[in-house]
Motif scaffolding. Structure first.
Motif, PDB file in Angstrom:
ATOM      1  N   LEU A  98      67.544 -68.306   5.918  1.00 48.96           N
ATOM      2  CA  LEU A  98      67.063 -67.904   7.232  1.00 48.96           C
ATOM      3  C   LEU A  98      65.643 -67.343   7.146  1.00 48.96           C
ATOM      4  O   LEU A  98      64.802 -67.627   8.008  1.00 48.96           O
ATOM      5  CB  LEU A  98      68.011 -66.858   7.833  1.00 48.96           C
ATOM      6  N   ALA A  99      65.375 -66.576   6.099  1.00 45.73           N
ATOM      7  CA  ALA A  99      64.016 -66.054   5.902  1.00 45.73           C
ATOM      8  C   ALA A  99      63.044 -67.196   5.641  1.00 45.73           C
ATOM      9  O   ALA A  99      61.907 -67.199   6.131  1.00 45.73           O
ATOM     10  CB  ALA A  99      63.995 -65.056   4.755  1.00 45.73           C
ATOM     11  N   ALA A 100      63.509 -68.207   4.879  1.00 40.59           N
ATOM     12  CA  ALA A 100      62.657 -69.364   4.588  1.00 40.59           C
ATOM     13  C   ALA A 100      62.314 -70.111   5.877  1.00 40.59           C
ATOM     14  O   ALA A 100      61.189 -70.607   6.052  1.00 40.59           O
ATOM     15  CB  ALA A 100      63.359 -70.286   3.601  1.00 40.59           C
ATOM     16  N   ALA A 101      63.280 -70.190   6.794  1.00 41.14           N
ATOM     17  CA  ALA A 101      63.028 -70.856   8.070  1.00 41.14           C
ATOM     18  C   ALA A 101      61.978 -70.107   8.886  1.00 41.14           C
ATOM     19  O   ALA A 101      61.296 -70.698   9.732  1.00 41.14           O
ATOM     20  CB  ALA A 101      64.329 -70.969   8.858  1.00 41.14           C
ATOM     21  N   ASP A 102      61.830 -68.820   8.605  1.00 40.54           N
ATOM     22  CA  ASP A 102      60.809 -68.016   9.271  1.00 40.54           C
ATOM     23  C   ASP A 102      59.468 -68.066   8.535  1.00 40.54           C
ATOM     24  O   ASP A 102      58.519 -67.378   8.916  1.00 40.54           O
ATOM     25  CB  ASP A 102      61.257 -66.547   9.353  1.00 40.54           C
ATOM     26  N   GLY A 103      59.433 -68.872   7.446  1.00 39.83           N
ATOM     27  CA  GLY A 103      58.209 -68.998   6.667  1.00 39.83           C
ATOM     28  C   GLY A 103      58.038 -67.953   5.585  1.00 39.83           C
ATOM     29  O   GLY A 103      56.944 -67.786   5.046  1.00 39.83           O
ATOM     30  N   ARG A 104      59.143 -67.256   5.227  1.00 38.87           N
ATOM     31  CA  ARG A 104      59.070 -66.222   4.198  1.00 38.87           C
ATOM     32  C   ARG A 104      59.962 -66.614   3.033  1.00 38.87           C
ATOM     33  O   ARG A 104      61.167 -66.817   3.188  1.00 38.87           O
ATOM     34  CB  ARG A 104      59.515 -64.869   4.754  1.00 38.87           C
ATOM     35  N   SER A 105      59.363 -66.715   1.852  1.00 35.13           N
ATOM     36  CA  SER A 105      60.131 -67.120   0.677  1.00 35.13           C
ATOM     37  C   SER A 105      60.806 -65.914   0.028  1.00 35.13           C
ATOM     38  O   SER A 105      60.426 -64.762   0.255  1.00 35.13           O
ATOM     39  CB  SER A 105      59.222 -67.797  -0.345  1.00 35.13           C
ATOM     40  N   SER A 106      61.811 -66.195  -0.777  1.00 33.56           N
ATOM     41  CA  SER A 106      62.502 -65.176  -1.570  1.00 33.56           C
ATOM     42  C   SER A 106      62.335 -65.523  -3.048  1.00 33.56           C
ATOM     43  O   SER A 106      61.887 -66.622  -3.399  1.00 33.56           O
ATOM     44  CB  SER A 106      63.978 -65.104  -1.192  1.00 33.56           C
ATOM     45  N   ALA A 107      62.708 -64.583  -3.923  1.00 35.09           N
ATOM     46  CA  ALA A 107      62.499 -64.778  -5.357  1.00 35.09           C
ATOM     47  C   ALA A 107      63.761 -64.434  -6.126  1.00 35.09           C
ATOM     48  O   ALA A 107      64.620 -63.671  -5.656  1.00 35.09           O
ATOM     49  CB  ALA A 107      61.333 -63.909  -5.839  1.00 35.09           C
ATOM     50  N   VAL A 108      63.865 -64.991  -7.312  1.00 41.42           N
ATOM     51  CA  VAL A 108      64.977 -64.694  -8.207  1.00 41.42           C
ATOM     52  C   VAL A 108      64.428 -64.134  -9.511  1.00 41.42           C
ATOM     53  O   VAL A 108      63.372 -64.561  -9.986  1.00 41.42           O
ATOM     54  CB  VAL A 108      65.835 -65.956  -8.478  1.00 41.42           C
ATOM     55  N   ILE A 109      65.101 -63.130 -10.051  1.00 43.22           N
ATOM     56  CA  ILE A 109      64.844 -62.696 -11.420  1.00 43.22           C
ATOM     57  C   ILE A 109      66.145 -62.859 -12.190  1.00 43.22           C
ATOM     58  O   ILE A 109      67.232 -62.895 -11.591  1.00 43.22           O
ATOM     59  CB  ILE A 109      64.338 -61.247 -11.500  1.00 43.22           C
ATOM     60  N   GLU A 110      66.058 -62.956 -13.509  1.00 44.59           N
ATOM     61  CA  GLU A 110      67.249 -63.239 -14.307  1.00 44.59           C
ATOM     62  C   GLU A 110      67.650 -62.053 -15.182  1.00 44.59           C
ATOM     63  O   GLU A 110      66.822 -61.222 -15.560  1.00 44.59           O
ATOM     64  CB  GLU A 110      67.014 -64.460 -15.196  1.00 44.59           C
ATOM     65  N   THR A 111      68.929 -62.011 -15.483  1.00 46.80           N
ATOM     66  CA  THR A 111      69.452 -61.048 -16.450  1.00 46.80           C
ATOM     67  C   THR A 111      70.525 -61.733 -17.282  1.00 46.80           C
ATOM     68  O   THR A 111      70.902 -62.883 -17.005  1.00 46.80           O
ATOM     69  CB  THR A 111      70.032 -59.812 -15.740  1.00 46.80           C
ATOM     70  N   GLU A 112      70.996 -61.054 -18.319  1.00 46.47           N
ATOM     71  CA  GLU A 112      72.043 -61.627 -19.158  1.00 46.47           C
ATOM     72  C   GLU A 112      73.365 -61.706 -18.388  1.00 46.47           C
ATOM     73  O   GLU A 112      73.674 -60.838 -17.559  1.00 46.47           O
ATOM     74  CB  GLU A 112      72.249 -60.773 -20.410  1.00 46.47           C
ATOM     75  N   ALA A 113      74.134 -62.716 -18.713  1.00 43.31           N
ATOM     76  CA  ALA A 113      75.412 -62.911 -18.023  1.00 43.31           C
ATOM     77  C   ALA A 113      76.337 -61.717 -18.207  1.00 43.31           C
ATOM     78  O   ALA A 113      77.076 -61.341 -17.280  1.00 43.31           O
ATOM     79  CB  ALA A 113      76.083 -64.183 -18.523  1.00 43.31           C
ATOM     80  N   ALA A 114      76.302 -61.088 -19.379  1.00 44.57           N
ATOM     81  CA  ALA A 114      77.207 -59.967 -19.644  1.00 44.57           C
ATOM     82  C   ALA A 114      76.965 -58.805 -18.694  1.00 44.57           C
ATOM     83  O   ALA A 114      77.890 -58.072 -18.337  1.00 44.57           O
ATOM     84  CB  ALA A 114      77.049 -59.498 -21.088  1.00 44.57           C
ATOM     85  N   GLU A 115      75.699 -58.623 -18.256  1.00 46.84           N
ATOM     86  CA  GLU A 115      75.391 -57.484 -17.397  1.00 46.84           C
ATOM     87  C   GLU A 115      75.975 -57.649 -16.003  1.00 46.84           C
ATOM     88  O   GLU A 115      76.249 -56.653 -15.324  1.00 46.84           O
ATOM     89  CB  GLU A 115      73.878 -57.276 -17.308  1.00 46.84           C
ATOM     90  N   VAL A 116      76.182 -58.872 -15.580  1.00 46.94           N
ATOM     91  CA  VAL A 116      76.714 -59.111 -14.237  1.00 46.94           C
ATOM     92  C   VAL A 116      78.123 -59.688 -14.275  1.00 46.94           C
ATOM     93  O   VAL A 116      78.577 -60.326 -13.333  1.00 46.94           O
ATOM     94  CB  VAL A 116      75.770 -60.032 -13.421  1.00 46.94           C
TER      95      VAL A 116
END
Length: 452
Positions: free
Chosen positions: A208-226
């Motif tokens: 929905l934010a992208a449709a408004d012209g605003r991008s989002s971002a991803v950062i990564e972590t180890e699988a064990a932490e999540v």
């Protein structure tokens, strides 16, 4: 100027796979409920408000978080993660700042990872939302994150709704997000449930934010932490990973673990330098061990403090309130509860010290018991410095043994003993020459007659 922070913790799941009367997020890891692990990490960031969204067994969650001043919001119907987050809107009325969205059954996310999410939210490109991603060994049914090399998200999709190509992506959505409060609830209000599950998905705010012209971002972590917990087996796996990391930390900080995989830590265990821990030792909550201590095999410690150079075990049990002084010795099959063993004092074998104070350099003989309970109340025993308690003695509290006194072996002591005196409290020994032989002869004759 630091942006104000709020945290929303989702904990409304039914937890049916746990098959338990205890709310899922209250099952412990390292002696502490999962939810409280997570809230402790959040607490390191100094949030202005924290809201836990609960559903079934809400009263259990409220009781657990009430001492922390955490608000609880109700999700009466399970209509998806987006719907769950929306239930926190009332509790965050008037709040302006950043919002972390977390999960009560994902307990091991650390404060550093949360800070990274917030830092990315305030990067120059000002993403509308930051998603925490991970790459599990088996992506399975996790939602996928399609992103470029710069971490900008092109698309997020639930596994049920993903195409074959999208399912081939290995970057998965943990569900954790960082969003500005001014964006979060307006975006949630636009989320629909036109999907395979008929639910309101939180990740849809990215599209929905992208449709408004605003991008989002991803950062990564180890699988064990999540790693999430939905069953007893997954709880055990999270516990095992937590223990593995805690053992590594203990050794990195200067402790020797003879067989690391057999040592069990609690969430708040404190070990000093040059501590040696032998195999099969369990640390319950509230244990502090100073430098140079040796904990021998098969010992169990909980709510106890052990001073520098002390020696504990093997097969010792230190219960809450046990204090072992500098250079003191707690030997095999010795139990202490709400008792102090003074500097250099020794209780080497087969002893119970409860509600007791043992002075410096005292020696407690094998089989000694402080009789601290009369069936209704507890009473204290005080043993002075340098006293010697003979083997197989019972000290009936309340009683005081003076400094330097000696209690003869086999005594039942019911009155105070003066300093430097000898106390003997046992039946007088009587010898009857020949009695044993006459008894055996008599009984042998009776047995022979009975057989005849």
């Amino acid at each position: 100027m630091t942006t104000p922070l709020a945290a929303i913790v989702l904990a409304a799941g039914q937890g049916t796979r746990m098959k338990s009367d205890l709310h899922k997020v209250l099952h412990p890891v390292a002696g502490r409920p999962m939810l409280l692990h997570l809230l402790a990490s959040v607490g390191e960031l100094g949030p202005e408000r924290t809201v836990v969204v609960a559903g079934a067994r809400r009263e259990q969650v409220e009781a657990a978080v009430q001492p922390l001043g955490v608000a609880v919001a109700l999700q009466a119907e399970q209509l998806g993660t987006g719907h769950a987050v929306a239930q926190a809107e009332g509790a965050l009325a008037g709040f302006e700042g950043d919002v972390l969205i977390l999960y009560g059954d994902v307990p091991l996310v650390g404060a550093d990872t949360m800070r990274r999410m917030l830092d990315r939210l305030h990067a120059e490109d000002e993403p509308a939302a930051v998603v925490l991603g991970f790459r599990p060994a088996d992506p399975g049914a996790y939602g996928r994150v399609i992103a470029g090399a710069d971490g900008r998200i092109a698309k997020m999709v639930e596994f049920k709704d993903a195409t074959t190509d999208e399912r081939a992506e290995t970057l998965c959505n943990s569900g954790l997000m960082a969003v500005r409060s001014r964006d979060l609830f307006p975006l949630l209000a636009r989320v629909g449930n036109d999907n395979a599950a008929g639910e309101y998905y939180l990740p849809d705010i990215v599209q929905l934010a992208a449709a408004d012209g605003r991008s989002s971002a991803v950062i990564e972590t180890e699988a064990a932490e999540v790693a999430g917990v939905n069953s007893r087996a997954e709880l055990a796996a999270v516990e095992a990973d937590w223990q593995r990391r805690r053992r590594m930390r203990a050794m990195a900080e200067g402790a020797t673990l003879i067989a690391p995989e057999t040592v069990w830590f609690s969430h708040d265990t404190e070990l000093g330098r040059d501590v040696t821990v032998e195999p099969n030792v369990v640390f319950g909550p509230g244990v502090r061990v100073a430098d140079g201590v040796t904990i021998h095999a098969f010992s169990h410690l909980e709510g106890a403090s052990v001073a520098t150079g002390a020696n504990v075990g093997p097969y010792a049990r230190l219960r809450p309130g046990a204090v072992v002084g500098e250079g003191a010795r707690v030997g095999n099959f010795v139990e202490m509860k709400k008792a102090v063993l003074g500097r250099g004092a020794k209780a080497n074998h087969l002893t119970y010290l409860g509600d007791a104070e043992v002075g410096e350099g005292a020696n407690i003989g094998a089989g000694t018991i402080t009789c601290n309970y009369d069936g209704f109340f507890k009473y204290g025993t005080k043993i002075g410095a340098g006293a010697f308690i003979g083997s197989n003695s019972a000290l009936v509290a309340p009683v005081s043994i003076g400094p330097g006194a000696i209690v003869g072996a086999g005594s039942v002591v019911t009155a105070d003993v003066e300093p430097d005196s000898l106390a003997v409290a046992r039946g007088k020994q009587e010898a009857r020459p020949g009695w044993a032989k006459r008894f055996r002869d008599m009984m042998s004759s009776r047995k022979a007659a009975a057989k005849g």
